[in-house]
Design an enzyme around this catalytic site. Structure first.
Site, PDB file in Angstrom:
ATOM      1  N   HIS A 174     -53.254 -54.737  21.964  1.00  0.00           N
ATOM      2  CA  HIS A 174     -54.318 -53.991  22.604  1.00  0.00           C
ATOM      3  C   HIS A 174     -54.856 -54.945  23.674  1.00  0.00           C
ATOM      4  CE1 HIS A 174     -54.015 -51.684  18.922  1.00  0.00           C
ATOM      5  NE2 HIS A 174     -54.915 -50.821  19.347  1.00  0.00           N
ATOM      6  N   HIS A 189     -52.034 -45.765  14.775  1.00  0.00           N
ATOM      7  CA  HIS A 189     -52.714 -46.482  13.677  1.00  0.00           C
ATOM      8  C   HIS A 189     -52.512 -45.681  12.399  1.00  0.00           C
ATOM      9  CE1 HIS A 189     -54.802 -49.529  16.157  1.00  0.00           C
ATOM     10  NE2 HIS A 189     -54.603 -48.611  17.088  1.00  0.00           N
ATOM     11  N   GLU A 226     -58.708 -53.015  26.671  1.00  0.00           N
ATOM     12  CA  GLU A 226     -59.165 -51.630  26.460  1.00  0.00           C
ATOM     13  C   GLU A 226     -60.656 -51.626  26.770  1.00  0.00           C
ATOM     14  OE1 GLU A 226     -58.616 -50.091  22.513  1.00  0.00           O
ATOM     15  OE2 GLU A 226     -59.120 -48.043  23.099  1.00  0.00           O
ATOM     16  N   HIS A 237     -47.551 -46.195  20.044  1.00  0.00           N
ATOM     17  CA  HIS A 237     -48.858 -46.796  19.715  1.00  0.00           C
ATOM     18  C   HIS A 237     -49.635 -45.876  18.784  1.00  0.00           C
ATOM     19  CE1 HIS A 237     -52.291 -49.570  20.725  1.00  0.00           C
ATOM     20  NE2 HIS A 237     -52.874 -48.602  20.015  1.00  0.00           N
ATOM     21  N   GLN A 295     -57.769 -56.300  14.093  1.00  0.00           N
ATOM     22  CA  GLN A 295     -58.742 -55.342  14.661  1.00  0.00           C
ATOM     23  C   GLN A 295     -60.096 -55.982  14.988  1.00  0.00           C
ATOM     24  OE1 GLN A 295     -58.957 -51.348  14.915  1.00  0.00           O
ATOM     25  NE2 GLN A 295     -60.319 -52.474  16.292  1.00  0.00           N
ATOM     26  N   ASP A 355     -52.103 -43.141  19.669  1.00  0.00           N
ATOM     27  CA  ASP A 355     -53.168 -44.022  19.177  1.00  0.00           C
ATOM     28  C   ASP A 355     -53.797 -43.494  17.885  1.00  0.00           C
ATOM     29  OD1 ASP A 355     -54.732 -46.270  19.086  1.00  0.00           O
ATOM     30  OD2 ASP A 355     -55.894 -45.837  20.870  1.00  0.00           O
TER      31      ASP A 355
END
Ligand code: ZN
Length: 430
Positions: free
Chosen positions: A210, A59, A213, A57, A152, A309
């Site tokens: 996701h 970005h 969260e 995971h 996102q 992340d």
């Protein structure tokens, strides 16, 4: 005659004194005392040789953007998302590619050779997607990069995002993402999970959302994702990232939810560094840890892979590219301190995440691809404690990164002249 032989390695499963022989890009033998010539011999000296670290995971489109266009003052997830929204219109393919490829250099030096990266598809121009596809192509010789189409800003919250996500998949992004807890309502979150699982089923793809969260104990998207996984026959192909709502949920409800996740063969990807940093922000004291229920999941046989992340981006100003930092935080935040616990968490940054990503030929068995890391530590628990230097990183039989061992010179009367941190663990009682 082999191309490479590593002598006297300790393996993550505890086998000691193992030689690993490699021809071309493949492991040919793993056994003690291999008596053959080799183009290159590496003496492991009894230290740990592991398959490479895997980050399930990340970005990659945001990494190393810290400070652009400004710093995150509150440090919250929501300011991070807002900041990313400010930065996004200014992104160029060249700048994105340069930052990401540079990050991959750091990853390789840490023995991190496989990464699943979410890619933001909220801007229908899809500059991020174009850039990350180029990054995937460039780093392919030395790093497996998987891409997730990630809305996102919310799948249903902005114009053109529904279409942009499918276009990203058409362009070659291989996994369907989502962010149900960030949709406007619980109902739209539920609808997004269903729609995105349907897309994955229709296209034969994996899913990684996701999911929850949040610190909201009543958020129910984990349950929805597991149920839709079963409904669409996606068992074994779906991962839920973060799942932090589960930290705060009622225990009775969780006793029903965990078996559902197991039935769906849904994997979990907690991100301990980020979860500890971002969750519990509305609490005064006591503050919740906000990490999902890792030990309970492992007991249920649910595959748990730990992710990083973020590294130096709008959400997190720290990060090193080292998955052992992630495991180190997990030991503390989950109180998983036994030797067996630490071995389980080492698996969570190696084999479990490789399984989640569906990596082929991963591992140290005969016939696997010759990808491995020699660490300056004697076993997995020591590796997590020390987060030691990666003495050699090998990809497809070729050494792609080397770091000298960490030692310090002492100038103390009557004391040894050299301190090697890897020689400090008591060997009794293990
Ligand atoms: Zn993320």
């Amino acid at each position: 005659m082999f191309d490479l032989v590593i002598r006297n390695a300790t393996l993550p499963d505890g086998r000691q004194g193992q030689d690993i022989a490699v021809s071309a890009d493949t492991i040919i033998a793993v056994e003690p005392g291999i008596d053959a010539e080799a183009g290159r011999v590496i003496d492991a000296g009894g230290l740990l040789v592991s398959p490479p670290f895997v980050d399930p995971h990340f970005h990659m489109d945001a990494t190393l953007s810290l400070g652009l266009p400004r710093m995150n003052v509150s440090g919250t997830l929501l300011e991070g998302i807002a900041l990313w929204g400010e930065l996004r219109p200014t992104l160029t393919v060249d700048a994105l590619v340069e930052r990401a490829v540079r990050y991959c250099d750091l990853a390789v030096s840490k023995g991190l050779l496989a990464i699943r990266s979410h890619v933001d598809v909220s801007d229908p121009a899809l500059v991020t997607v174009e850039a990350m596809l180029e990054v995937r192509r460039r780093v392919a010789p030395y790093l497996d990069l998987q891409l997730v189409a990630f809305p996102q800003d919310g799948y249903y919250r902005g114009p053109g995002i529904v279409e942009a996500l499918e276009r990203a998949l058409d362009m070659g992004v291989e996994i369907v993402g989502g962010i149900p807890h960030f949709e406007r309502t619980m109902g739209e979150g539920t609808a997004s999970v269903e729609a995105l699982c349907r897309i994955a089923a229709d296209r034969g793809l994996r899913v990684d959302m996701h999911c929850d969260e949040t610190d909201d104990p009543l958020s129910r998207h984990v349950e929805t994702l597991a149920a839709q996984t079963i409904r669409f026959g996606l068992q074994g192909r779906v991962a839920g990232s973060h799942l932090t709502s589960m930290h705060s949920m009622d225990n009775y409800y969780v006793s029903k939810l965990l078996p559902l996740i197991a039935e769906a063969q849904m994997a979990a990807i907690p991100n301990p560094l980020i979860n500890m940093m971002l969750q519990g922000r509305h609490d005064t004291y006591p503050k919740r840890r906000g990490l999902t229920r890792i030990p309970q999941m492992m007991e249920m046989g649910i595959t748990v892979g730990l992710g990083q992340d973020c590294v130096m981006d709008p959400w997190y100003s720290m990060g090193t590219g080292d998955l052992l930092d992630v495991a180190h935080m997990a030991v503390h935040a989950t109180q998983m301190g036994s030797m067996a616990d630490k071995r389980a968490l080492f698996d969570a940054v190696t084999v479990n995440s490789a399984r989640i990503m569906g990596l082929e030929g991963y591992g140290l068995d005969v016939g696997c691809k010759a990808d491995m890391v020699l660490l300056q530590a004697r076993d997995p628990a020591e590796a997590i404690r020390l987060r030691p230097n990666r003495l050699a990183v090998i990809r497809r039989g070729r050494v792609v990164a080397e770091t000298a061992p960490e030692t310090s010179r002492l100038a103390l009367d009557g004391r040894p002249q050299v301190v090697n941190p890897a020689e400090y663990a008591p060997r009794h009682g293990i």
